[in-house]
Design a protein around this motif. Sequence first.
Motif, PDB file in Angstrom:
ATOM      1  N   GLU A 149     -71.027  -3.953  22.627  1.00  0.00           N
ATOM      2  CA  GLU A 149     -70.825  -5.362  22.289  1.00  0.00           C
ATOM      3  C   GLU A 149     -69.334  -5.628  22.407  1.00  0.00           C
ATOM      4  O   GLU A 149     -68.521  -4.868  21.879  1.00  0.00           O
ATOM      5  CB  GLU A 149     -71.298  -5.636  20.864  1.00  0.00           C
ATOM      6  CG  GLU A 149     -70.993  -7.027  20.364  1.00  0.00           C
ATOM      7  CD  GLU A 149     -71.341  -7.233  18.898  1.00  0.00           C
ATOM      8  OE1 GLU A 149     -71.182  -8.375  18.446  1.00  0.00           O
ATOM      9  OE2 GLU A 149     -71.735  -6.284  18.216  1.00  0.00           O
ATOM     10  N   ILE A 150     -68.966  -6.699  23.101  1.00  0.00           N
ATOM     11  CA  ILE A 150     -67.557  -7.063  23.230  1.00  0.00           C
ATOM     12  C   ILE A 150     -67.429  -8.544  22.897  1.00  0.00           C
ATOM     13  O   ILE A 150     -68.129  -9.378  23.475  1.00  0.00           O
ATOM     14  CB  ILE A 150     -67.019  -6.776  24.645  1.00  0.00           C
ATOM     15  CG1 ILE A 150     -67.178  -5.287  24.962  1.00  0.00           C
ATOM     16  CG2 ILE A 150     -65.547  -7.186  24.750  1.00  0.00           C
ATOM     17  CD1 ILE A 150     -66.874  -4.916  26.388  1.00  0.00           C
ATOM     18  N   ASN A 151     -66.540  -8.846  21.943  1.00  0.00           N
ATOM     19  CA  ASN A 151     -66.322 -10.222  21.503  1.00  0.00           C
ATOM     20  C   ASN A 151     -64.910 -10.677  21.826  1.00  0.00           C
ATOM     21  O   ASN A 151     -63.990  -9.862  21.884  1.00  0.00           O
ATOM     22  CB  ASN A 151     -66.505 -10.340  19.982  1.00  0.00           C
ATOM     23  CG  ASN A 151     -67.928 -10.120  19.529  1.00  0.00           C
ATOM     24  OD1 ASN A 151     -68.834  -9.930  20.321  1.00  0.00           O
ATOM     25  ND2 ASN A 151     -68.126 -10.141  18.230  1.00  0.00           N
ATOM     26  N   ALA A 152     -64.734 -11.984  21.976  1.00  0.00           N
ATOM     27  CA  ALA A 152     -63.407 -12.570  22.119  1.00  0.00           C
ATOM     28  C   ALA A 152     -62.634 -12.340  20.816  1.00  0.00           C
ATOM     29  O   ALA A 152     -63.228 -12.147  19.751  1.00  0.00           O
ATOM     30  CB  ALA A 152     -63.525 -14.061  22.419  1.00  0.00           C
ATOM     31  N   ASP A 153     -61.303 -12.384  20.921  1.00  0.00           N
ATOM     32  CA  ASP A 153     -60.453 -12.085  19.772  1.00  0.00           C
ATOM     33  C   ASP A 153     -60.765 -12.894  18.523  1.00  0.00           C
ATOM     34  O   ASP A 153     -60.650 -12.398  17.407  1.00  0.00           O
ATOM     35  CB  ASP A 153     -58.980 -12.279  20.130  1.00  0.00           C
ATOM     36  CG  ASP A 153     -58.441 -11.145  20.976  1.00  0.00           C
ATOM     37  OD1 ASP A 153     -59.108 -10.097  21.082  1.00  0.00           O
ATOM     38  OD2 ASP A 153     -57.329 -11.313  21.516  1.00  0.00           O
ATOM     39  N   GLY A 154     -61.153 -14.135  18.662  1.00  0.00           N
ATOM     40  CA  GLY A 154     -61.388 -14.991  17.506  1.00  0.00           C
ATOM     41  C   GLY A 154     -62.765 -14.862  16.888  1.00  0.00           C
ATOM     42  O   GLY A 154     -63.068 -15.549  15.915  1.00  0.00           O
ATOM     43  N   ILE A 155     -63.604 -13.964  17.426  1.00  0.00           N
ATOM     44  CA  ILE A 155     -64.982 -13.826  16.934  1.00  0.00           C
ATOM     45  C   ILE A 155     -65.154 -12.463  16.275  1.00  0.00           C
ATOM     46  O   ILE A 155     -65.225 -11.430  16.943  1.00  0.00           O
ATOM     47  CB  ILE A 155     -66.005 -13.981  18.078  1.00  0.00           C
ATOM     48  CG1 ILE A 155     -65.816 -15.327  18.774  1.00  0.00           C
ATOM     49  CG2 ILE A 155     -67.430 -13.830  17.545  1.00  0.00           C
ATOM     50  CD1 ILE A 155     -66.611 -15.473  20.049  1.00  0.00           C
ATOM     51  N   GLY A 156     -65.217 -12.469  14.949  1.00  0.00           N
ATOM     52  CA  GLY A 156     -65.425 -11.227  14.204  1.00  0.00           C
ATOM     53  C   GLY A 156     -66.860 -10.743  14.321  1.00  0.00           C
ATOM     54  O   GLY A 156     -67.782 -11.525  14.526  1.00  0.00           O
ATOM     55  N   ARG A 157     -67.027  -9.438  14.175  1.00  0.00           N
ATOM     56  CA  ARG A 157     -68.354  -8.827  14.299  1.00  0.00           C
ATOM     57  C   ARG A 157     -69.011  -8.626  12.937  1.00  0.00           C
ATOM     58  O   ARG A 157     -68.343  -8.542  11.920  1.00  0.00           O
ATOM     59  CB  ARG A 157     -68.237  -7.465  14.999  1.00  0.00           C
ATOM     60  CG  ARG A 157     -67.781  -7.593  16.443  1.00  0.00           C
ATOM     61  CD  ARG A 157     -67.230  -6.305  16.980  1.00  0.00           C
ATOM     62  NE  ARG A 157     -65.870  -6.129  16.473  1.00  0.00           N
ATOM     63  CZ  ARG A 157     -65.056  -5.146  16.836  1.00  0.00           C
ATOM     64  NH1 ARG A 157     -65.456  -4.236  17.688  1.00  0.00           N
ATOM     65  NH2 ARG A 157     -63.840  -5.061  16.347  1.00  0.00           N
ATOM     66  N   ASP A 158     -70.326  -8.504  12.965  1.00  0.00           N
ATOM     67  CA  ASP A 158     -71.133  -8.247  11.772  1.00  0.00           C
ATOM     68  C   ASP A 158     -71.651  -6.814  11.867  1.00  0.00           C
ATOM     69  O   ASP A 158     -72.545  -6.531  12.668  1.00  0.00           O
ATOM     70  CB  ASP A 158     -72.283  -9.247  11.711  1.00  0.00           C
ATOM     71  CG  ASP A 158     -73.207  -9.031  10.520  1.00  0.00           C
ATOM     72  OD1 ASP A 158     -73.071  -8.018   9.795  1.00  0.00           O
ATOM     73  OD2 ASP A 158     -74.097  -9.880  10.320  1.00  0.00           O
ATOM     74  N   ALA A 159     -71.088  -5.914  11.074  1.00  0.00           N
ATOM     75  CA  ALA A 159     -71.439  -4.494  11.166  1.00  0.00           C
ATOM     76  C   ALA A 159     -72.884  -4.200  10.772  1.00  0.00           C
ATOM     77  O   ALA A 159     -73.434  -3.175  11.164  1.00  0.00           O
ATOM     78  CB  ALA A 159     -70.478  -3.662  10.316  1.00  0.00           C
ATOM     79  N   SER A 160     -73.524  -5.100  10.027  1.00  0.00           N
ATOM     80  CA  SER A 160     -74.914  -4.844   9.634  1.00  0.00           C
ATOM     81  C   SER A 160     -75.835  -4.779  10.848  1.00  0.00           C
ATOM     82  O   SER A 160     -76.872  -4.118  10.810  1.00  0.00           O
ATOM     83  CB  SER A 160     -75.408  -5.896   8.644  1.00  0.00           C
ATOM     84  OG  SER A 160     -75.526  -7.157   9.272  1.00  0.00           O
ATOM     85  N   THR A 161     -75.465  -5.425  11.953  1.00  0.00           N
ATOM     86  CA  THR A 161     -76.300  -5.377  13.151  1.00  0.00           C
ATOM     87  C   THR A 161     -76.304  -3.989  13.778  1.00  0.00           C
ATOM     88  O   THR A 161     -77.223  -3.652  14.519  1.00  0.00           O
ATOM     89  CB  THR A 161     -75.841  -6.411  14.201  1.00  0.00           C
ATOM     90  OG1 THR A 161     -74.521  -6.085  14.639  1.00  0.00           O
ATOM     91  CG2 THR A 161     -75.864  -7.825  13.638  1.00  0.00           C
ATOM     92  N   LEU A 162     -75.286  -3.195  13.471  1.00  0.00           N
ATOM     93  CA  LEU A 162     -75.223  -1.828  14.020  1.00  0.00           C
ATOM     94  C   LEU A 162     -76.341  -0.946  13.493  1.00  0.00           C
ATOM     95  O   LEU A 162     -76.805  -0.052  14.192  1.00  0.00           O
ATOM     96  CB  LEU A 162     -73.875  -1.187  13.691  1.00  0.00           C
ATOM     97  CG  LEU A 162     -72.691  -1.710  14.466  1.00  0.00           C
ATOM     98  CD1 LEU A 162     -71.393  -1.171  13.884  1.00  0.00           C
ATOM     99  CD2 LEU A 162     -72.823  -1.346  15.931  1.00  0.00           C
TER     100      LEU A 162
END
Length: 189
Positions: free
Chosen positions: A137-150
């Motif tokens: 998964e790769i997101n743009a700098d301004g979009i934080g990730r949700d670790a629960s999806t891992l």
Amino acid sequence: MSQIGKEVETFKAQAYNAKTDEFIEVTEEDFKGKWSIVCFYPADFSFVCPTELEDLQNQYATLKELGAEVYSVSTDTHFVHKAWHDHSDAISKIEYVMIGDPSQTITRNFDVLDEELGLAQRGTFIIDPDGVVQAAEINADGIGRDASTLVGKLKAAQYVRKNPGEVCPAKWEEGSETLAPGLDLVGKI
């Protein structure tokens, strides 16, 4: 270029082991023999990054229970990782290994280097025990990730590995039905 199905390339890096409060060396061999989650982020002492890494820490025990080790990576040094760990409320909670990649070797290997800035993009990779990338998964700098999806992605990757010939449909949860791809399913889903 997609990293899916590719073996992790050779690297050697210094890291800060937050759980033991020591510096260690990490190589691609550390990603073998177990599942690994590798989380790239742009920079220490920044804004979105500490929220993501703290969120990843909140999932760390569950990921460990599933047999996975977690690594974070930025182009900062392992010394900066320790300083950040020692001075940030969010980062001080981290127990996983924080890899320094000032040479940008690992970041380039995973194809998440912003060449213009010299920083890692927000990339997350699930690596199987053979050292092969199974999810990215790769997101743009301004979009934080949700670790629960891992957690769900890791469970699906583990299931597919243990059950060749079966695949996990969208929103699959452990214990729910899977699919066995074949001619009989074509056009019926």
